[in-house]
Motif scaffolding. Sequence first.
Motif, PDB file in Angstrom:
ATOM      1  N   LEU A   6      30.357  22.918   6.998  1.00 52.63           N
ATOM      2  CA  LEU A   6      31.343  23.877   7.669  1.00 52.63           C
ATOM      3  C   LEU A   6      32.267  23.110   8.465  1.00 52.63           C
ATOM      4  O   LEU A   6      33.406  23.337   8.812  1.00 52.63           O
ATOM      5  CB  LEU A   6      30.553  24.693   8.394  1.00 52.63           C
ATOM      6  CG  LEU A   6      29.570  25.792   7.790  1.00 52.63           C
ATOM      7  CD1 LEU A   6      28.803  26.598   8.836  1.00 52.63           C
ATOM      8  CD2 LEU A   6      30.444  26.535   6.894  1.00 52.63           C
ATOM      9  N   GLN A  14      28.217  19.751  10.406  1.00 50.43           N
ATOM     10  CA  GLN A  14      27.783  20.907  10.103  1.00 50.43           C
ATOM     11  C   GLN A  14      27.593  21.215   8.915  1.00 50.43           C
ATOM     12  O   GLN A  14      28.541  21.711   8.408  1.00 50.43           O
ATOM     13  CB  GLN A  14      28.265  21.820  11.470  1.00 50.43           C
ATOM     14  CG  GLN A  14      28.138  21.241  12.763  1.00 50.43           C
ATOM     15  CD  GLN A  14      29.020  22.413  13.708  1.00 50.43           C
ATOM     16  OE1 GLN A  14      29.242  23.172  13.359  1.00 50.43           O
ATOM     17  NE2 GLN A  14      28.978  21.786  15.067  1.00 50.43           N
ATOM     18  N   GLN A  16      25.697  24.404   6.421  1.00 49.16           N
ATOM     19  CA  GLN A  16      25.142  25.891   6.493  1.00 49.16           C
ATOM     20  C   GLN A  16      24.146  26.021   5.581  1.00 49.16           C
ATOM     21  O   GLN A  16      24.387  25.837   4.432  1.00 49.16           O
ATOM     22  CB  GLN A  16      26.302  26.865   6.296  1.00 49.16           C
ATOM     23  CG  GLN A  16      25.783  28.364   6.138  1.00 49.16           C
ATOM     24  CD  GLN A  16      25.247  28.669   7.479  1.00 49.16           C
ATOM     25  OE1 GLN A  16      25.940  28.991   8.448  1.00 49.16           O
ATOM     26  NE2 GLN A  16      24.104  29.324   7.706  1.00 49.16           N
ATOM     27  N   VAL A  21      22.386  26.541  10.629  1.00 46.78           N
ATOM     28  CA  VAL A  21      23.332  25.334  10.610  1.00 46.78           C
ATOM     29  C   VAL A  21      22.435  24.202  10.985  1.00 46.78           C
ATOM     30  O   VAL A  21      21.887  24.363  12.129  1.00 46.78           O
ATOM     31  CB  VAL A  21      24.482  25.722  11.512  1.00 46.78           C
ATOM     32  CG1 VAL A  21      25.442  24.446  11.391  1.00 46.78           C
ATOM     33  CG2 VAL A  21      25.178  26.933  10.972  1.00 46.78           C
ATOM     34  N   GLN A 222      33.250  31.491   8.498  1.00 43.42           N
ATOM     35  CA  GLN A 222      32.873  32.678   7.738  1.00 43.42           C
ATOM     36  C   GLN A 222      33.724  33.782   8.065  1.00 43.42           C
ATOM     37  O   GLN A 222      33.682  34.391   9.441  1.00 43.42           O
ATOM     38  CB  GLN A 222      31.164  32.941   7.703  1.00 43.42           C
ATOM     39  CG  GLN A 222      31.059  33.929   6.647  1.00 43.42           C
ATOM     40  CD  GLN A 222      29.524  33.925   6.350  1.00 43.42           C
ATOM     41  OE1 GLN A 222      28.671  33.329   7.222  1.00 43.42           O
ATOM     42  NE2 GLN A 222      28.988  34.699   5.298  1.00 43.42           N
TER      43      GLN A 222
END
Length: 306
Positions: A6, A14, A16, A21, A222
């Motif tokens: 992400l 990071q 997901q 996360v 998202q």
Amino acid sequence: MKGRVLKSTGSFYQVQLDSGVVECRIKGKFRMKGLVTTNPVAVGDWVEVELEAEAEGRGMIVDIAPRTNYLIRRSTNLSKQAHVVAANIDLACLVVTLAAPPTSFGFIDRFLVTAEAFDIPVLLVFNKVDLLVDFPEALDEAVQLYESVGYQTIRTSIDVPDSIAALRARVAGKVCLFSGHSGVGKSSLVKAMYPHFDIRVGDISMAHMKGQHTTTFAEMHQLPDGGYMVDTPGIKGFGIIDIEKTELGLYFPEMKELLDQCKFYNCKHLNEPGCAVKAAVDEGLIPPTRYASYQAIMQDDEGPYR
């Protein structure tokens, strides 16, 4: 565990996972097609992660899944190195402005060439159209130019709610990259579409009519409509890399359909006799600005190609 990257901050990523996360580092070195890249793992990559038993919420990236596509450019001041902007993209929204600050056709064309080469559909977002109410012909000409060679366009302004709604509908359900110069309004558009996103919005430097950098690292958000939005740092230039000069004409759609009509099979479309591309330019079938961009890329000896 399999997850999607992400955000990249250089040293940490990071990722997901189904469970949430986690912050990850890279195990070992990753190479892509032999290229030397400043970021071996990019936002949008699918990766394999091993969780660290001694540190909750942390992990190690041990492998990268094959990419369906990726957007790559030459790194700033590092002509032999590449930077992967993002990977596994459904749509790239190139945000451009004809004023405050102006986006050059050369920059647009370099971005489009790379997107063509790596199979990424592009939506040209002509933003801040409210600033062009006194010069509508300039906007109309620019839009017509790119639509005539096959690209999709949309006109937007954060002060025109219908345009924001239309843009939101175009990106819904997709992994969508937003890119462009600093100050063209990328983050403002994202903020207008999705007010809950924590995205900084900057001002234009009136001294130089350039945008202030507000996004430091690429980051994927998202979307409530489905899909993801990738917000990227503003870029000054788009250096082409990993494209052979002999292949360049393939990535100009209006030239591609003419290549087999040239007298010589290895025509570079510069000074050769019997060139169908040059004839099309002379006849007004290929926009002069597009051909000028082709010439500029072909004559760039600073190392944008591998």
